[in-house]
Write an enzyme that holds these catalytic residues in place. Structure first.
Site, PDB file in Angstrom:
ATOM      1  N   HIS A  68       0.811  -1.220   0.000  1.00  0.00           N
ATOM      2  CA  HIS A  68       0.000   0.000   0.000  1.00  0.00           C
ATOM      3  C   HIS A  68       0.845   1.271   0.000  1.00  0.00           C
ATOM      4  O   HIS A  68       1.611   1.500   0.921  1.00  0.00           O
ATOM      5  CB  HIS A  68      -0.917   0.012   1.226  1.00  0.00           C
ATOM      6  N   ASP A  70       0.308   5.605  -1.085  1.00  0.00           N
ATOM      7  CA  ASP A  70      -0.684   6.622  -1.434  1.00  0.00           C
ATOM      8  C   ASP A  70      -0.162   7.755  -2.308  1.00  0.00           C
ATOM      9  O   ASP A  70      -0.795   8.821  -2.362  1.00  0.00           O
ATOM     10  CB  ASP A  70      -1.285   7.213  -0.144  1.00  0.00           C
ATOM     11  N   GLU A 180      -9.421   1.325  -2.595  1.00  0.00           N
ATOM     12  CA  GLU A 180      -9.508   1.233  -1.134  1.00  0.00           C
ATOM     13  C   GLU A 180     -10.926   1.393  -0.585  1.00  0.00           C
ATOM     14  O   GLU A 180     -11.153   2.199   0.305  1.00  0.00           O
ATOM     15  CB  GLU A 180      -8.549   2.257  -0.503  1.00  0.00           C
ATOM     16  N   HIS A 207     -13.653   1.231   3.167  1.00  0.00           N
ATOM     17  CA  HIS A 207     -12.691   2.169   3.767  1.00  0.00           C
ATOM     18  C   HIS A 207     -13.309   2.591   5.088  1.00  0.00           C
ATOM     19  O   HIS A 207     -13.949   1.748   5.739  1.00  0.00           O
ATOM     20  CB  HIS A 207     -12.385   3.352   2.828  1.00  0.00           C
ATOM     21  N   HIS A 251      -9.091  -2.179   7.105  1.00  0.00           N
ATOM     22  CA  HIS A 251     -10.186  -1.207   7.249  1.00  0.00           C
ATOM     23  C   HIS A 251     -11.547  -1.824   7.558  1.00  0.00           C
ATOM     24  O   HIS A 251     -12.487  -1.085   7.852  1.00  0.00           O
ATOM     25  CB  HIS A 251     -10.353  -0.308   6.008  1.00  0.00           C
ATOM     26  N   HIS A 272      -2.643  -3.378   4.484  1.00  0.00           N
ATOM     27  CA  HIS A 272      -1.882  -2.530   5.407  1.00  0.00           C
ATOM     28  C   HIS A 272      -2.554  -2.532   6.786  1.00  0.00           C
ATOM     29  O   HIS A 272      -3.341  -1.663   7.114  1.00  0.00           O
ATOM     30  CB  HIS A 272      -1.693  -1.106   4.859  1.00  0.00           C
ATOM     31  N   ASP A 343       1.949   1.840   3.797  1.00  0.00           N
ATOM     32  CA  ASP A 343       1.083   3.038   3.854  1.00  0.00           C
ATOM     33  C   ASP A 343       1.928   4.314   3.752  1.00  0.00           C
ATOM     34  O   ASP A 343       1.495   5.384   4.173  1.00  0.00           O
ATOM     35  CB  ASP A 343       0.189   3.073   5.100  1.00  0.00           C
TER      36      ASP A 343
HETATM   37 ZN   LIG Z   1      -5.816   2.879   4.461  1.00  0.00          ZN
END
Ligand SMILES: [Zn+2]
Ligand SMILES: *[C@@H]1O[C@H](CO)[C@@H](O)[C@H](O)[C@H]1NC(C)=O
Length: 441
Positions: A68, A70, A180, A207, A251, A272, A343
Site C-alpha cells: 500500500h 498513497d 480502497e 474504507h 479497514h 496494510h 502506507d
Molecule cells: Zn488505508
C-alpha cells in the site's frame, strides 16, 4: 517530458551470472546460522556486514512488494493530478516518502499503488445514491497509468503474477493498482468487473465508511453496530473470487473479517494492517483472525502507521516496533502469511528508522538480526504475496473456465432512474413495472 533512463540493473550480463554461481555456494556457507535456526545465538557470522550482505542478496533475488502506497492521492491533492509539470520532481526527489531515488535505494521490486478516493461526507447518501467516488477513482487509475507510462524506464504496470515476476527480472518496479473501498465501486458488481478490466487488482472491502457490502472498522470504533457482511456482500465476495480480484480486509470490522473468511474460496490479503494483540486498534488483526488467515492461505501485510503500532504513544513507534508486529504475525499465522504494506505517503508520521521507501533494506536487515532465516525473509518480502495472488488467479481461471457467469445481483436499496418518456415495451407485463419515470428540469 520524458524521463532519462534511470533503471538500475537487477540482472547483469550472463558472464556475471556465471561468476555469481561460483560465489553463491561460498555465500551460503558463510551464513549457515541464519538458515538453521530462529532466535539463534549471536555468532561471528551475524556481524553487521554479513547481515547487510544477506539482506542485499535477498533483495537481489526476490521482488520486495509493498501492499500500500498513497502517492497517487498526494498527486491528486497537491497537483490536481498534473505530473507533466516541472513541479512534479519524482525523478530528482520529493519531500514525501516516495520518489525514484528513494525507490532505487529501497530496492523495491513491486508496489501496490492505492487509487484511493474518499468516502462521501454523508455515509447514508453514499450507499443509496450515486456519488463522485467512481469518477474520482477513474481519475486516480488514469493518473497511475500515466505515471507508470511517463516513468516507464523504472516502472511497469502489471495485472498478473507472471508480469510482476518479469518486471523484476527486467529491473523494473512492478506497479499494481488497489482500490480502497467498496464505495469507490458505487456499490455495484458491474463497476467491480470494469475496475478489474481497467487494471485494479485488489479491492479493500470497506474504507472508513460502511457500504452496501459490509461494516467498516471505523464504525465499530465509533460504537456503531458490527453487522459484518451484508447479504449483497456475500455475493460481492463470490464475484471477486470469480474474476480473480484480491479481497483486502484492511479497514473492515472484526465481524466483516470473519464473514469474508467464511465465504471466500480464495486467499485474502490485509494490504496494510498490524497486530491487534500488540496494539489494540480496530484497524489491526486479532490473533484468532490471524489463525483463520493461515488456514485460508492469505497474508497480513504489516503496516508502518504509528497509530496502529503503538496505540498509547504513537510517536514512540520505531522500526523495532514494526519488527515486533511482523514477528507476532509470523508466530501466530506462520512465516507463509506475513508481508509488508507500508502506507507510505498516506500518513504524516512514520516510525523512527522507517522514514521513507529507501529504508526497506534496513527493515530486512533487522528481521535477519532478530533471528529470521533468509527463507523466512524471502517469503515475507515477496514470495507470500505472489503465492496468494497466484492462487487467486488460479481459482478464478477454474471458475471462469467452468463457465461461471458474471453475477447480475444488485443492491436492494439501489435507486434506479429513467426519464419519463415514451418507449416501446419488450414484454406485455411491463406496463407499470418499469423503473418509474422521472421528469428532469
Ligand atoms: Zn488505508
Ligand atoms: C497456479 O497455476 C499455475 C499453472 O498451472 C501453476 O504453475 C502455479 O503453481 C499455480 N499457483 C499456485 C499458487 O498454486
Amino acid at each position: 517530458m520524458t524521463s532519462t533512463p534511470t533503471r538500475w540493473p537487477k540482472s547483469g550480463p550472463s558472464w556475471l551470472k556465471v561468476i555469481g554461481l561460483l560465489i553463491l555456494p561460498a555465500v551460503a556457507f558463510a551464513y549457515p546460522a541464519g538458515h538453521l535456526a530462529v532466535n539463534h545465538e549471536p555468532s561471528l557470522e551475524d556481524d553487521s556486514f554479513s547481515l547487510e550482505k544477506r539482506a542485499a542478496h535477498i533483495l537481489e533475488t526476490i521482488t520486495l512488494i509493498d501492499g500500500h502506497n498513497d502517492l497517487p492521492y498526494l498527486i491528486r491533492v497537491e497537483l490536481k493530478n498534473k505530473i507533466y509539470d516541472e513541479k512534479f520532481t519524482f525523478e530528482s526527489g520529493l519531500l514525501s516518502h516516495m520518489d525514484l531515488p528513494k525507490l532505487r535505494k529501497g530496492k523495491l521490486g513491486g508496489q501496490f499503488w492505492s487509487v484511493y478516493a474518499e468516502c462521501p461526507a454523508d455515509p447514508e447518501t453514499q450507499i443509496a445514491d450515486p456519488t463522485w467516488a467512481v469518477r474520482d477513482t477513474l481519475e486516480q487509475i488514469d493518473l497511475t497509468k500515466r505515471l507508470v507510462e511517463e516513468y516507464s524506464d523504472d516502472l511497469k504496470l502489471c495485472g498478473t503474477v507472471a508480469c510482476a515476476r518479469q518486471a523484476f527480472e527486467d529491473g523494473k518496479i512492478g506497479s499494481f493498482m488497489g482500490i480502497e473501498g467498496g464505495h469507490q465501486l458505487g456499490n455495484s458488481l458491474a463497476t467491480l468487473r470494469q475496475m478489474y478490466e481497467l487494471g485494479a487488482r485488489y479491492i479493500t472491502v470497506t474504507h472508513n465508511c460502511d457500504n452496501a457490502f459490509a461494516t467498516a472498522a471505523s464504525t465499530v470504533a465509533a460504537d456503531g453496530q458490527d453487522k459484518g457482511l451484508t447479504e449483497f456482500g456475500h455475493e460481492f465476495v463470490q464475484e471477486m473470487n470469480r474474476i480473480g480480484m484480491l479481497i483486502d480486509l484492511s479497514h473492515v470490522s472484526y465481524q466483516t473479517m470473519l464473514d469474508v473468511l467464511a465465504e471466500t474460496k480464495a486467499p485474502v490479503i490485509f494490504s496494510h494492517s498490524s497486530s491487534y494483540a500488540l496494539a489494540n486498534h480496530h484497524r489491526n488483526v486479532p490473533d484468532d483472525v490471524l489463525r483463520s488467515v493461515a488456514e485460508n492461505g492469505g497474508i497480513v501485510m504489516v503496516t508502518f502507521v504509528p497509530f496502529f503500532l503503538e496505540v498509547e504513544n504513537p510517536s514512540a513507534a520505531t522500526i523495532h516496533t514494526v519488527v515486533d508486529h511482523i514477528f507476532h504475525v509470523a508466530e501466530v499465522a506462520g512465516w507463509d502469511h506475513v508481508g509488508v504494506g507500508s502506507d507510505f505517503d498516506g500518513v504524516g508520521v512514520v516510525p523512527v528508522g522507517l522514514e521513507d521507501v529507501s529504508k526497506f533494506p534496513a527493515l530486512v536487515k533487522l528481521l535477519l538480526e532478530r533471528g529470521a532465516t533468509d527463507e523466512q525473509v524471502r517469503k515475507f518480502a515477496g514470495e507470500n504475496i505472489l503465492r496468494v495472488w497466484s492462487e487467486v488467479e488460479n481459482y478464478s481461471w477454474a471458475l471462469t473456465s467452468a463457465g461461471e457467469k458474471p453475477s447480475e445481483k444488485t443492491w436492494l436499496g439501489r435507486k434506479w432512474t429513467r426519464a419519463d418518456m415514451s418507449m416501446p415495451f419488450m414484454f406485455d407485463d411491463s406496463m407499470g413495472n418499469r423503473i418509474p419515470g422521472k421528469t428532469y428540469p
